[in-house]
Write an enzyme that holds these catalytic residues in place. Structure first.
Site, PDB file in Angstrom:
ATOM      1  N   CYS A  79       7.458   8.928 -14.779  1.00 19.33           N
ATOM      2  CA  CYS A  79       6.401   7.927 -14.704  1.00 19.33           C
ATOM      3  C   CYS A  79       6.393   7.046 -15.943  1.00 19.33           C
ATOM      4  CB  CYS A  79       5.051   8.615 -14.542  1.00 19.33           C
ATOM      5  SG  CYS A  79       4.717   9.831 -15.823  1.00 19.33           S
ATOM      6  N   GLU A 109      -3.169  10.513 -12.193  1.00 13.99           N
ATOM      7  CA  GLU A 109      -2.050  10.172 -13.089  1.00 13.99           C
ATOM      8  C   GLU A 109      -1.002   9.506 -12.228  1.00 13.99           C
ATOM      9  OE1 GLU A 109      -1.892  10.588 -16.260  1.00 13.99           O
ATOM     10  OE2 GLU A 109      -3.336  12.138 -16.767  1.00 13.99           O
ATOM     11  N   LYS A 130      -1.150  22.100  -4.592  1.00 12.03           N
ATOM     12  CA  LYS A 130      -0.310  21.557  -3.514  1.00 12.03           C
ATOM     13  C   LYS A 130       0.880  20.881  -4.187  1.00 12.03           C
ATOM     14  CE  LYS A 130       0.963  18.471  -1.198  1.00 12.03           C
ATOM     15  NZ  LYS A 130       2.404  18.128  -1.085  1.00 12.03           N
ATOM     16  N   GLU A 172       7.738  -0.180  -9.569  1.00  9.51           N
ATOM     17  CA  GLU A 172       8.363   1.027 -10.111  1.00  9.51           C
ATOM     18  C   GLU A 172       9.591   1.364  -9.263  1.00  9.51           C
ATOM     19  OE1 GLU A 172       6.104   4.664  -9.588  1.00  9.51           O
ATOM     20  OE2 GLU A 172       6.508   5.213 -11.667  1.00  9.51           O
TER      21      GLU A 172
HETATM   22  P1  NAD Z   1       3.782  10.836  -4.129  1.00  7.38           P
HETATM   23  O1  NAD Z   1       2.549  10.088  -4.415  1.00  7.38           O
HETATM   24  O2  NAD Z   1       4.586  10.464  -2.940  1.00  7.38           O
HETATM   25  O3  NAD Z   1       3.479  12.396  -3.964  1.00  7.38           O
HETATM   26  C1  NAD Z   1       2.806  13.139  -4.961  1.00  7.38           C
HETATM   27  C2  NAD Z   1       2.110  14.316  -4.310  1.00  7.38           C
HETATM   28  O4  NAD Z   1       1.082  13.814  -3.452  1.00  7.38           O
HETATM   29  C3  NAD Z   1       3.017  15.169  -3.427  1.00  7.38           C
HETATM   30  O5  NAD Z   1       2.654  16.524  -3.571  1.00  7.38           O
HETATM   31  C4  NAD Z   1       2.699  14.662  -2.043  1.00  7.38           C
HETATM   32  O6  NAD Z   1       2.970  15.598  -1.022  1.00  7.38           O
HETATM   33  C5  NAD Z   1       1.207  14.402  -2.163  1.00  7.38           C
HETATM   34  N1  NAD Z   1       0.660  13.458  -1.181  1.00  7.38           N
HETATM   35  C6  NAD Z   1       1.299  12.444  -0.524  1.00  7.38           C
HETATM   36  N2  NAD Z   1       0.442  11.814   0.318  1.00  7.38           N
HETATM   37  C7  NAD Z   1      -0.750  12.431   0.194  1.00  7.38           C
HETATM   38  C8  NAD Z   1      -2.038  12.233   0.798  1.00  7.38           C
HETATM   39  N3  NAD Z   1      -2.260  11.276   1.693  1.00  7.38           N
HETATM   40  N4  NAD Z   1      -3.045  13.039   0.429  1.00  7.38           N
HETATM   41  C9  NAD Z   1      -2.859  14.002  -0.495  1.00  7.38           C
HETATM   42  N5  NAD Z   1      -1.668  14.248  -1.090  1.00  7.38           N
HETATM   43  C10 NAD Z   1      -0.624  13.471  -0.750  1.00  7.38           C
HETATM   44  O7  NAD Z   1       4.653  10.748  -5.443  1.00  7.38           O
HETATM   45  P2  NAD Z   1       6.083  11.364  -5.702  1.00  7.38           P
HETATM   46  O8  NAD Z   1       7.098  10.485  -5.042  1.00  7.38           O
HETATM   47  O9  NAD Z   1       6.086  12.816  -5.393  1.00  7.38           O
HETATM   48  O10 NAD Z   1       6.177  11.233  -7.290  1.00  7.38           O
HETATM   49  C11 NAD Z   1       6.587  10.079  -7.898  1.00  7.38           C
HETATM   50  C12 NAD Z   1       5.408   9.260  -8.385  1.00  7.38           C
HETATM   51  O11 NAD Z   1       4.590  10.046  -9.249  1.00  7.38           O
HETATM   52  C13 NAD Z   1       5.840   8.077  -9.215  1.00  7.38           C
HETATM   53  O12 NAD Z   1       5.086   6.956  -8.857  1.00  7.38           O
HETATM   54  C14 NAD Z   1       5.514   8.483 -10.623  1.00  7.38           C
HETATM   55  O13 NAD Z   1       5.299   7.425 -11.515  1.00  7.38           O
HETATM   56  C15 NAD Z   1       4.306   9.317 -10.426  1.00  7.38           C
HETATM   57  N6  NAD Z   1       4.096  10.233 -11.562  1.00  7.38           N
HETATM   58  C16 NAD Z   1       3.066   9.997 -12.437  1.00  7.38           C
HETATM   59  C17 NAD Z   1       2.885  10.819 -13.554  1.00  7.38           C
HETATM   60  C18 NAD Z   1       1.768  10.573 -14.536  1.00  7.38           C
HETATM   61  O14 NAD Z   1       1.418  11.505 -15.257  1.00  7.38           O
HETATM   62  N7  NAD Z   1       1.193   9.394 -14.609  1.00  7.38           N
HETATM   63  C19 NAD Z   1       3.737  11.902 -13.751  1.00  7.38           C
HETATM   64  C20 NAD Z   1       4.762  12.124 -12.852  1.00  7.38           C
HETATM   65  C21 NAD Z   1       4.925  11.284 -11.751  1.00  7.38           C
END
Ligand code: NAD
Length: 491
Positions: free
Chosen positions: A285, A251, A176, A386
Site C-alpha cells: 500500500c 487502512e 476474515k 494504484e
Molecule cells: P481488497 O479490498 O480486494 O480485499 C481486502 C479484504 O477485504 C479481503 O479479505 C477481501 O476478501 C475483503 N473484502 C472484499 N470485499 C468485501 C466486502 N464487500 N465486504 C467485506 N470484506 C470484503 O484488497 P486486496 O486486493 O486484498 O488488497 C490490496 C489492497 O489493500 C490495495 O489497495 C492496498 O493498497 C491495500 N492495503 C492497504 C494497507 C494499509 O495499511 N493502508 C495495507 C495493505 C494493503
C-alpha cells in the site's frame, strides 16, 4: 487442503470444516493448487460472532487485570517466535513473497503482540476537572466483538496488527483473511488457540469478501470493523457500517509520491527509490509508486534508476537472493500488465520492463519485470490509480510549489518519501504533503510504536502506537457525587 493440513477453519473455538464454498490458494510460482479448503459462510460468521460475544462477556476474560491479559499476548508472541521459520515458509508459499520479506513480517507479528502486551499496562484512565462537588472520570471499555478484515499482501503482519490490540483491549476477534492467502492466518489461529487463549475469543474465517466479509460487517453483534484493503472495498464497508452506526478503521490504498531534490545523496536515494517501489514486487500500500525528480537532475536520476532496476534479481520467493518475487496470482499479474498496456496507450515511455520475463524458467510463474514509465502528466490514469505491482512512474518538477501541487493532486494520502540534504526544506515539504507517514532520506521503515494510517481516500483511523489500543475501546464518562449536602430539588 494440501497433505498434512486439515480442511478446517476456526469457528467460535471449534476447528471444523467451513460451511461455505471451496476456496483455493494457487502457487504464484507455477499456478498449481497449494491448498483447497471450505471457506466460511454467513452461518459460520453468526456462530463465530455469538461465541465471541459470550467469550468477551465471560468474567474470566472481561475482568482480567491488564497484567494478566498481557500474559496471553506474550504467550502468543513466544509461540510465533518458536514457529517463525515455518510461518515464513508458509507465507512465501501462499503469497509468493520473498523469504526475506516473510521472515521480516513474522518477526513484526510477534513484536506486535509483545508491544501491545507492554502497552496494555500503560493504559491510563483520566480524572477530569469537575464543575461541582463530584468526581469526573473518563474510562475505556472493550467493544465486545471486533471484525478484522485483512488483505493478501502482508497477511501475518496485518492480522497481528489487528488481533493484538483488539485482544489487549479485552475484545473477541473474528478475523476474515483474504481468500487468496488463507494459510498463514489459519496457522496463526492454531498457534493462538494452542497458546491457551480462552475458546471463542478468536475465530478465523477465510472466505470470499462479498460473502464472509460482508456478513461480518453487517452482523449486528459486531461492534467495530477494522479493515485493511482496497479503497473501493473500504468505501463499501464504510457505507454498510453507517447503516449500523458502527465505528470502522480503514487502512486503504495509496499512490505515494517520493521526491528527489538536486542536493540529495544520490547513492542512497537510488537505493531507497528502488526498495520503496520494487520490494514486495510493488504489492504494498505504501509503495513509492510516483517519483517526482527535480528537472535539473531528472535525466541523471532516471538513467541511474533504469540501469539499476535492470539488475534487480527476479526469482522465486524461496530463493534468499530474490529481490523481486512473482506477484500473488497470475490473474493479478495480468491486471498489472493491463495497466501498463493502458499507460502505453496514454502515451507513456516504457524505460525498462513493461513485460513478463521470457523463457522456460519464467513461463509458469506470475512474474513481471520491474518497470519504469515516464512522459505522462500527473492527471493521467497511470499516475492517479494504484497499480499494486512493480511499476514506477516518474515525473519532473520545477520548484517546491509545483511539486507540492502535483504530489497532493491525488485522491490518496498514505505515504511520502523526501530525499534532500537540506533539513529545512525536508521539514517544510514534509509538513505540506498530504500523507499519513513521511520518510525523510529513507523509505518503508516501520516502528510498532509509531501510529500508521492514511489521509484522504487512504483511510480513516490509525493503527500501532499506544493509542492503537483505544481504537478497540469505547469511551465512557462517569460522574460520582461527593456532596455532603442535599441534592438540588431534594427539598
Ligand atoms: P481488497 O479490498 O480486494 O480485499 C481486502 C479484504 O477485504 C479481503 O479479505 C477481501 O476478501 C475483503 N473484502 C472484499 N470485499 C468485501 C466486502 N464487500 N465486504 C467485506 N470484506 C470484503 O484488497 P486486496 O486486493 O486484498 O488488497 C490490496 C489492497 O489493500 C490495495 O489497495 C492496498 O493498497 C491495500 N492495503 C492497504 C494497507 C494499509 O495499511 N493502508 C495495507 C495493505 C494493503
Amino acid at each position: 487442503m494440501s497433505a498434512g493440513e486439515a480442511d478446517e477453519i476456526l469457528v467460535g473455538g471449534v476447528w471444523r470444516r467451513g460451511s461455505g464454498a471451496v476456496i483455493e490458494s494457487l502457487s504464484p510460482v507455477d499456478g498449481s493448487v497449494i491448498a483447497r479448503l471450505h471457506g466460511a459462510d454467513a452461518a459460520d460468521v453468526d456462530e463465530a460472532v455469538r461465541a465471541g460475544a459470550a467469550a468477551a462477556a465471560d468474567p474470566a476474560w472481561r475482568d482480567l487485570l491488564p497484567h494478566d491479559r498481557a500474559r496471553f499476548l506474550v504467550r502468543i508472541a513466544d509461540a510465533i517466535a518458536r514457529s517463525s521459520e515455518r510461518l515464513a515458509a508458509l507465507q512465501t508459499r501462499d503469497t509468493g513473497k520473498s523469504i526475506n520479506e516473510t521472515r521480516a513480517l513474522v518477526s513484526s507479528a510477534q513484536a506486535t503482540f509483545r508491544y501491545f502486551a507492554a502497552a496494555l499496562e500503560t493504559v491510563e484512565e483520566s480524572l477530569t476537572p469537575p464543575r461541582g462537588p463530584y468526581l469526573t472520570m473518563s474510562v475505556h471499555e472493550p467493544i465486545g466483538v471486533v471484525g478484522a478484515i485483512t488483505p493478501w499482501n502482508s497477511p501475518i503482519a496485518s492480522d497481528a496488527q489487528k488481533i493484538a490490540p483488539a485482544l489487549a483491549a479485552g475484545n473477541a476477534v473474528v478475523l476474515k483473511p483474504a481468500e487468496w492467502t488463507p494459510l498463514v492466518a489459519l496457522a496463526l489461529g492454531r498457534l493462538i488457540d494452542e497458546s491457551g487463549l480462552p475458546a471463542g475469543l478468536l475465530s478465523v474465517l477465510p472466505g470470499p469478501g462479498d460473502v464472509t466479509g460482508d456478513a461480518l460487517v453487517r452482523h449486528p453483534g459486531v461492534g467495530k470493523v477494522s479493515f485493511t484493503g482496497g479503497t473501493a472495498t473500504g468505501r463499501a464497508i464504510g457505507a454498510a457500517a453507517a447503516q449500523k452506526i458502527m465505528p470502522v478503521s480503514l487502512e486503504l490504498g495509496g499512490k505515494s509520491p517520493t521526491i528527489v531534490f538536486p542536493d540529495a545523496d544520490m547513492e542512497r536515494t537510488i537505493a531507497g527509490l528502488l526498495f520503496g517501489v520494487f520490494s514486495s514486487s510493488g504489492q504494498s500500500c505504501i509503495a513509492g509508486s510516483r517519483v517526482f525528480v527535480h528537472a535539473s537532475v531528472y535525466e541523471q536520476v532516471l538513467g541511474e534508476l533504469v540501469a539499476r532496476a535492470g539488475g534487480l534479481r527476479v526469482g522465486p520467493g524461496t530463493d534468499p537472493a530474490t529481490q523481486v518475487a512473482p506477484l500473488v496470482t497470475h490473474a493479478h499479474r495480468d491486471r498489472v500488465a493491463g495497466m501498463v498496456r493502458r499507460a502505453r496507450q496514454e502515451g507513456a515511455r516504457v524505460l525498462c520492463g513493461g513485460r513478463a520475463p521470457e523463457g522456460p524458467r519464467w513461463s509458469d510463474g506470475a512474474y513481471y519485470l520491474p518497470t519504469i514509465l515516464d512522459g505522462l502528466p500527473n492527471g493521467s490514469a497511470t499516475c492517479q490509480e494504484e497499480i499494486f505491482g512493480p511499476v514506477l512512474v516518474a515525473l519532473p518538477f520545477e520548484d517546491e510549489d509545483d511539486l507540492v501541487a502535483q504530489a497532493n493532486d491525488s485522491v490518496y494520502g498514505l505515504a511520502c518519501g523526501i530525499w534532500t540534504r537540506d533539513y529545512r526544506r525536508a521539514w517544510r515539504v514534509a509538513r505540506r504533503i498530504d500523507a499519513g507517514t513521511v520518510w525523510i532520506n529513507t523509505y518503508k521503515q516501520f516502528s510498532i510504536s509509531t501510529p500508521f494510517g492514511g489521509m484522504k481516500e487512504s483511510g480513516i483511523g490509525r493503527e500501532k502506537g499506544r493509542e492503537g489500543i483505544f481504537a478497540y475501546m469505547r469511551q465512557k464518562s462517569v460522574y460520582w457525587d461527593l456532596a455532603e449536602g442535599p441534592l438540588p430539588w431534594a427539598s
